[in-house]
Write an enzyme that holds these catalytic residues in place. Structure first.
Site, PDB file in Angstrom:
ATOM      1  N   SER A 190      21.331   4.757  19.418  1.00 19.41           N
ATOM      2  CA  SER A 190      22.547   5.286  17.656  1.00 19.41           C
ATOM      3  C   SER A 190      23.820   6.166  18.111  1.00 19.41           C
ATOM      4  O   SER A 190      22.978   7.133  18.825  1.00 19.41           O
ATOM      5  CB  SER A 190      21.867   5.061  16.642  1.00 19.41           C
ATOM      6  OG  SER A 190      22.590   5.065  15.606  1.00 19.41           O
ATOM      7  N   TYR A 203      13.981   8.374  11.661  1.00 16.86           N
ATOM      8  CA  TYR A 203      14.703   7.433  12.875  1.00 16.86           C
ATOM      9  C   TYR A 203      15.332   7.746  13.218  1.00 16.86           C
ATOM     10  O   TYR A 203      15.756   7.509  14.575  1.00 16.86           O
ATOM     11  CB  TYR A 203      15.231   6.730  11.784  1.00 16.86           C
ATOM     12  CG  TYR A 203      16.189   5.500  12.071  1.00 16.86           C
ATOM     13  CD1 TYR A 203      15.890   4.236  13.406  1.00 16.86           C
ATOM     14  CD2 TYR A 203      17.436   5.678  12.319  1.00 16.86           C
ATOM     15  CE1 TYR A 203      16.722   3.762  13.565  1.00 16.86           C
ATOM     16  CE2 TYR A 203      19.012   5.159  12.981  1.00 16.86           C
ATOM     17  CZ  TYR A 203      18.686   3.868  13.497  1.00 16.86           C
ATOM     18  OH  TYR A 203      19.086   2.789  14.560  1.00 16.86           O
TER      19      TYR A 203
HETATM   20  P1  NAD Z   1      18.275  -5.683  12.686  1.00 14.24           P
HETATM   21  O1  NAD Z   1      16.597  -6.017  11.855  1.00 14.24           O
HETATM   22  O2  NAD Z   1      18.864  -6.947  12.278  1.00 14.24           O
HETATM   23  O3  NAD Z   1      17.176  -5.962  14.043  1.00 14.24           O
HETATM   24  C1  NAD Z   1      15.633  -5.081  14.315  1.00 14.24           C
HETATM   25  C2  NAD Z   1      14.350  -6.262  14.886  1.00 14.24           C
HETATM   26  O4  NAD Z   1      14.312  -5.234  15.149  1.00 14.24           O
HETATM   27  C3  NAD Z   1      14.362  -7.115  13.864  1.00 14.24           C
HETATM   28  O5  NAD Z   1      14.331  -7.980  14.115  1.00 14.24           O
HETATM   29  C4  NAD Z   1      12.740  -6.956  14.244  1.00 14.24           C
HETATM   30  O6  NAD Z   1      13.136  -8.038  14.574  1.00 14.24           O
HETATM   31  C5  NAD Z   1      12.483  -5.463  15.284  1.00 14.24           C
HETATM   32  N1  NAD Z   1      11.271  -5.359  14.737  1.00 14.24           N
HETATM   33  C6  NAD Z   1      11.006  -3.915  14.000  1.00 14.24           C
HETATM   34  N2  NAD Z   1       9.977  -3.264  13.555  1.00 14.24           N
HETATM   35  C7  NAD Z   1       9.264  -3.971  14.566  1.00 14.24           C
HETATM   36  C8  NAD Z   1       7.414  -4.232  15.213  1.00 14.24           C
HETATM   37  N3  NAD Z   1       6.664  -3.147  14.457  1.00 14.24           N
HETATM   38  N4  NAD Z   1       7.331  -5.069  15.838  1.00 14.24           N
HETATM   39  C9  NAD Z   1       8.255  -5.861  16.315  1.00 14.24           C
HETATM   40  N5  NAD Z   1       9.764  -6.368  16.054  1.00 14.24           N
HETATM   41  C10 NAD Z   1       9.644  -4.705  15.610  1.00 14.24           C
HETATM   42  O7  NAD Z   1      19.232  -4.817  13.331  1.00 14.24           O
HETATM   43  P2  NAD Z   1      19.662  -4.335  14.396  1.00 14.24           P
HETATM   44  O8  NAD Z   1      20.746  -3.327  13.232  1.00 14.24           O
HETATM   45  O9  NAD Z   1      20.649  -4.751  15.128  1.00 14.24           O
HETATM   46  O10 NAD Z   1      18.762  -3.123  14.973  1.00 14.24           O
HETATM   47  C11 NAD Z   1      18.924  -3.542  16.724  1.00 14.24           C
HETATM   48  C12 NAD Z   1      18.559  -2.120  16.995  1.00 14.24           C
HETATM   49  O11 NAD Z   1      19.565  -0.940  16.884  1.00 14.24           O
HETATM   50  C13 NAD Z   1      17.484  -0.926  16.547  1.00 14.24           C
HETATM   51  O12 NAD Z   1      17.316  -0.652  17.247  1.00 14.24           O
HETATM   52  C14 NAD Z   1      18.435  -0.263  15.585  1.00 14.24           C
HETATM   53  O13 NAD Z   1      18.026   0.690  15.702  1.00 14.24           O
HETATM   54  C15 NAD Z   1      19.815  -0.050  16.546  1.00 14.24           C
HETATM   55  N6  NAD Z   1      20.446   0.335  15.583  1.00 14.24           N
HETATM   56  C16 NAD Z   1      21.564  -0.629  14.130  1.00 14.24           C
HETATM   57  C17 NAD Z   1      22.983   0.200  13.447  1.00 14.24           C
HETATM   58  C18 NAD Z   1      23.010   0.126  12.448  1.00 14.24           C
HETATM   59  O14 NAD Z   1      24.128   0.096  12.253  1.00 14.24           O
HETATM   60  N7  NAD Z   1      22.815  -1.825  12.332  1.00 14.24           N
HETATM   61  C19 NAD Z   1      23.021   0.823  14.386  1.00 14.24           C
HETATM   62  C20 NAD Z   1      22.742   2.055  15.616  1.00 14.24           C
HETATM   63  C21 NAD Z   1      21.720   1.140  16.146  1.00 14.24           C
END
Ligand code: NAD
Ligand code: MG
Length: 298
Positions: A190, A203
């Site tokens: 991120s 986080y």
């Molecule tokens: P999202 O909620 O769609 O995806 C995150 C997924 O993590 C969930 O769908 C869930 O299946 C999984 N998860 C969480 N805890 C879990 C557990 N204990 N066991 C199994 N699965 C688990 O959101 P996203 O934004 O697509 O997140 C994906 C990645 O992107 C993450 O690592 C997040 O930190 C990173 N990210 C997101 C953003 C943003 O702005 N959305 C920015 C930077 C990084």
């Protein structure tokens, strides 16, 4: 055959802009219930045979960046296993259907990554279901906003660390013996790794750790022919944000502070996950590819 020209799209107006409606779902949230619904490339991603015959495991493959990667991988010709939480079954079913529609294997493996024994079983089930493994995407993540460090209990802190740091550690250890030269490991980091927000104390440090393990492991695994890279998204419109990851105030103005003035959509990052997995990216290892609307990178 005459090829149709690509229509130029203005990135500033291509997708929804703030203000967004207030909305909140119990963690982990469903993409299908978000307003507006995120774009994961369901109708737009076009493959060009970049990953034919490859075998991918993606954690958090039900929604967000993981779902966008899963759809893109299948359309590029890969078989795909996704992990998600049981509460996300409806989102996951949609992804599996989209993978199968491409004539590829789509394998659903629900379960909680905070358990080492489950992480080991996840890899074993993926390898059995796919008949091997050569793309591992550690993408699942836990993010909760907390105004003060005093609001974060030891249990919550541990939850974030287990999901974001321990799970990739356990999964990579379990997967390593299956990864032949040419295989790849991809982590979702991120912009928080470089520019942490005040309300994401726990986080943000896990994302610094993610960027760090990618660079360490890339050096460690280079001689085995395994590439290790990461993706660093900026503010992306996903379920993590509407299930405790952001305050309602932040959500309303989500992405507004970027030069593009809007959040990104998962679909806009899909091609990065494809690129890092593809064989023609063979000189890229230990790299972090960003996509954050013009801000947030070092
Ligand atoms: P999202 O909620 O769609 O995806 C995150 C997924 O993590 C969930 O769908 C869930 O299946 C999984 N998860 C969480 N805890 C879990 C557990 N204990 N066991 C199994 N699965 C688990 O959101 P996203 O934004 O697509 O997140 C994906 C990645 O992107 C993450 O690592 C997040 O930190 C990173 N990210 C997101 C953003 C943003 O702005 N959305 C920015 C930077 C990084
Ligand atoms: Mg989800």
């Amino acid at each position: 055959m005459e090829l149709k020209s690509i229509i130029l799209e203005d990135p500033t107006t291509k997708y929804p802009r703030p203000p967004f409606k207030e909305q909140s779902q119990p963690w982990p949230g469903l993409a299908s219930k978000m307003d507006p619904k995120p774009d994961h490339g369901e109708t737009s991603y076009k493959g060009s045979n970049r990953l034919v015959g490859r075998k991918a495991l993606i954690t958090g493959g039900d929604s967000g960046m993981g779902r966008a990667a899963a759809i893109a991988y299948a359309r590029e010709g890969a078989d795909v296993a996704i992990n998600y939480l049981p509460a996300e079954e409806t989102d996951a079913k949609e992804v599996i259907a989209l993978i199968k529609k491409e004539g590829r294997k789509g394998i659903a493996i629900p379960g909680d990554l905070r358990e080492e024994s489950f992480c080991q079983k996840l890899v074993a089930d993926a390898v059995n279901g796919l008949g091997g493994l050569d793309i591992l995407v550690n993408n699942a993540g836990r993010q909760q906003t907390n105004a003060s460090i005093l609001d974060i209990s030891t249990e919550q802190f541990d939850w974030t660390m287990k999901t974001n740091i321990y799970a990739p550690f356990w999964i990579i250890k379990a997967a390593l013996s299956y990864l032949k030269p040419g295989s790849v490991i991809i982590g979702t980091s991120s912009e928080q790794a470089y520019d942490p927000s005040a309300d994401l104390y726990d986080y943000a440090q896990t994302k610094a750790a993610t960027t760090n393990y990618i660079k360490s492991l890339a050096k460690q695994l280079a001689s085995k022919g395994i590439r290790v890279n990461g993706v660093a998204p900026g503010p992306i419109w996903t379920a993590v944000q509407i299930s405790g990851g952001a305050t309602q105030e932040k959500l309303k103005h989500f992405g507004e502070q970027t030069p593009f003035g809007r959040p990104g959509q998962p679909a806009e990052l899909a091609s990065i996950y494809v690129q890092l997995a593809a064989a023609d990216a063979s000189y890229a290892t230990g790299q972090i590819y960003g996509s954050s609307g013009g801000a947030g990178q070092p």
